[in-house]
Design an enzyme around this catalytic site. Sequence first.
Site, PDB file in Angstrom:
ATOM      1  N   SER A 195       5.304   3.156  36.520  1.00 17.17           N
ATOM      2  CA  SER A 195       4.722   3.477  35.219  1.00 17.17           C
ATOM      3  C   SER A 195       4.007   2.261  34.668  1.00 17.17           C
ATOM      4  O   SER A 195       4.306   1.120  35.051  1.00 17.17           O
ATOM      5  CB  SER A 195       5.821   3.908  34.236  1.00 17.17           C
ATOM      6  OG  SER A 195       6.522   2.778  33.724  1.00 17.17           O
ATOM      7  N   ASP A 196       3.065   2.471  33.770  1.00 22.22           N
ATOM      8  CA  ASP A 196       2.562   1.343  33.016  1.00 22.22           C
ATOM      9  C   ASP A 196       3.636   0.956  32.000  1.00 22.22           C
ATOM     10  O   ASP A 196       4.654   1.631  31.853  1.00 22.22           O
ATOM     11  CB  ASP A 196       1.226   1.670  32.344  1.00 22.22           C
ATOM     12  CG  ASP A 196       0.365   0.431  32.131  1.00 22.22           C
ATOM     13  OD1 ASP A 196       0.927  -0.679  32.021  1.00 22.22           O
ATOM     14  OD2 ASP A 196      -0.867   0.560  32.083  1.00 22.22           O
ATOM     15  N   TYR A 197       3.389  -0.117  31.289  1.00 21.00           N
ATOM     16  CA  TYR A 197       4.378  -0.730  30.399  1.00 21.00           C
ATOM     17  C   TYR A 197       4.879   0.271  29.354  1.00 21.00           C
ATOM     18  O   TYR A 197       4.147   0.617  28.432  1.00 21.00           O
ATOM     19  CB  TYR A 197       3.711  -1.922  29.726  1.00 21.00           C
ATOM     20  CG  TYR A 197       4.596  -2.958  29.111  1.00 21.00           C
ATOM     21  CD1 TYR A 197       4.805  -4.185  29.740  1.00 21.00           C
ATOM     22  CD2 TYR A 197       5.195  -2.753  27.882  1.00 21.00           C
ATOM     23  CE1 TYR A 197       5.578  -5.164  29.162  1.00 21.00           C
ATOM     24  CE2 TYR A 197       5.975  -3.723  27.291  1.00 21.00           C
ATOM     25  CZ  TYR A 197       6.163  -4.938  27.930  1.00 21.00           C
ATOM     26  OH  TYR A 197       6.942  -5.909  27.345  1.00 21.00           O
ATOM     27  N   THR A 198       6.075   0.780  29.542  1.00 19.62           N
ATOM     28  CA  THR A 198       6.746   1.789  28.691  1.00 19.62           C
ATOM     29  C   THR A 198       5.973   3.098  28.597  1.00 19.62           C
ATOM     30  O   THR A 198       6.203   3.886  27.674  1.00 19.62           O
ATOM     31  CB  THR A 198       7.028   1.270  27.258  1.00 19.62           C
ATOM     32  OG1 THR A 198       5.805   1.077  26.542  1.00 19.62           O
ATOM     33  CG2 THR A 198       7.826  -0.029  27.279  1.00 19.62           C
ATOM     34  N   SER A 199       5.077   3.364  29.538  1.00 18.49           N
ATOM     35  CA  SER A 199       4.311   4.612  29.440  1.00 18.49           C
ATOM     36  C   SER A 199       5.200   5.833  29.628  1.00 18.49           C
ATOM     37  O   SER A 199       4.835   6.934  29.196  1.00 18.49           O
ATOM     38  CB  SER A 199       3.163   4.638  30.450  1.00 18.49           C
ATOM     39  OG  SER A 199       3.618   4.743  31.777  1.00 18.49           O
TER      40      SER A 199
END
Length: 761
Positions: free
Chosen positions: A303-307
């Site tokens: 995932s992207d940062y906390t996506s």
Amino acid sequence: MTAFTPSRRFFLKSAVASAAMAAAAAPAFAKAKIKLAPDPFIEKLIKSMTIEEKAGQLSIFGDSVRFDGAPINPTPAQTSTRQQVYDDIAAGKMTGVFNGIGVEVGREMQKIAVEKSRTKIPMIFAADIIHGLKTSFPIPLGEAASFDPDLCYRTARAAAIEGTAKGIHWTFAPMVDIARDQRWGRVAEGAGEDTWLGVQIAIARTKGFQGPDIKADDSMLACPKHFAAYGAGEGGLDYNTVDIPETTLREIHLPPFKASFDAGAITTMSSFNDIAGVPSTGNRRLLTEILREEWGFNGLVVSDYTSDEEMILHGYAEDGPDVVVKALNAGTDISMMSHLYNRHIPDLVKSGRLSLAVVDEAVRRVLRVKKAIGLFDNPYRSLNVARENADIRRPEIVALSREAGRKSMVLLKNEGNLLPLPKTGKSIALIGPFGADRDNLPGPWTVFPDYPNCVTVEDGFRSAMGAGAKLTVVKGSDVEAPIAGGIEAAVAAAKAADIVVLHIGEAANMSGEAQSRVDISIPDPQLALAEAVAAVGKPMVVLLKHGRALELEGAVKAAPAILCTWFLGSETGNAIADIVFGDHAPQGRLPVSFPQASGQEPFYYNRRRTGRPQLTDDKNYKTRYREVTNDALYPFGHGLTYSSVSYGTTAVSSANLGWTGSIKVTATVTNTGSRRAHEVAQLYVHDKVASITQPIRELRGIKHLDLEPGASATVEFTLTPADLAFVHFDLTTAPEPGRFEVWISPSATTGTPASFDLAKA
């Protein structure tokens, strides 16, 4: 494995990139698509793991132990103490960490993982190495302006050497999003608005990061991002929704990803945006049906940062447990920073809400990637104390940064051949906030900047001009605010000088993530400075610093010479001096269209023709704005040299192309000036009538030419029916018979086309 050690010749060799070379950048080091096969060792390991340990292998966190850079994301990543991190590693609560560097402590962390954790699974160390580590290169958009995939390969290879020397296995790059709206700040990280060029550069950078052997000590795992269509956010607004048909998704936004995977990438990152209401991190259509089932990708998705957690704010997931179920079932294997996988996977599996088989498959993908890069064989690969300093800022890498800077600059305008400037005999006033500036040189998305070794423009000018340099440097204004007395000092310097060099534009923090702009013009205080200095009447060269295409106006637009200098990295000053003083000539071409006004965005050359194009002088009831034409100020592909170049008539080898045949497209290119020229010839095609309306033009090839004064060269491209294909409503890709136009030209808006007919199958 023996690490590949590139020679100075490798870094400094002349780059002559053709379309064929671009499709197989650096063929000596090419790697075919990597398939991760079933592995009995991994299957046995999975069976031995607890559900908590499995959740840990699916969780990655910011490196609070080795952090040595500038904070990038808003969520605090560096909150845990060293002992807390070490305890979590021993407990198997993380698969790896990111954005930390340092070999000694990296070895400590890895030793805990392989000796003190129950499973003995090695950690993976990652970082955002977007355009270099300590030696920074031009931002990817600037480097794309070189139109030289071979150069992109070599800078990615150099970045991998420095990254792995500092203990990194995995970079969250290349960013391969196609960006057609210059208001979006992350345009800076990609290859621009064209899919064909984006594909060539995606291949080159993927192969460059990974090198010939992904188990080698200097191989850095590539992670093409952001999957998918992140660059298509509405209004050029970061993180925003994307609403496009799947034909457009497949035609424009997916090809660079597919090319990266075919070139050997075995990881990818999900994007922040939704597509038609479904966030990418929870989008099974994207991550399973297209990526894995259709394309056969069997690597991992992070995932992207906390996506993953942000799906709650999207309104797509109810709470943390719902996030985990939807993300894992969609195909997101690793959660970055949210802690949700660690917190909820065990209970979700125990309750039956989440299938253990789904968790095991995600763990299987992660462990296969770790084994593929050699971590089980040698957990301490890329943690070599001897390399940590020896492979940082090697002379050939620094020289490559300077070469890349030179080749990335684009000469937009040069009335009266004002450039190049003489090194002696004339006095120069270097005016603007970036003349002596060092802080903005590395550019956006440089996590580990090495400011002391960055070369300012003033430094570069003084070095080029020698001990007797007649150079005055005046700031004039700050980037977004005036300076008391600044304009007066700048005007005085301009009056006392023979030539003015005005260095203006964007600060590094005006491009990149979360830096969307409503107005993409130069900030008002700098425009006021430009007007005042131009009014003095001295010859004026404008050096633009920027991470996107800009709206140019007033005295800046009217300046006789304008040079795009982007953010060029460590060797900025030397590279700019090389071009400004004529030791090298500019050869860059625009990978993005410069609009006449911000309000034209999104603006891109390969748009579709409407039913009311501006084909006549009557502008009423046409596709138009009241204030400007539909043309770019400077189009895609535009770029001047220090000579003059003419293009002969585009010709085709036959008036008909068979369904299984090929056709040659040729033109003669002549250097009609008095200086040596490096020209970039471009091949464009247009399908005149199709079942889905086609773009006005589409790039299909590039050729680099070195021409002495008076010399000519015949440029030849080969087209096949596959080059004329497009995505149909049933999502198949195929050409249609009919009439096509073709150009060989120096930009996307010049030249007279030839035509041919594609026969029926």
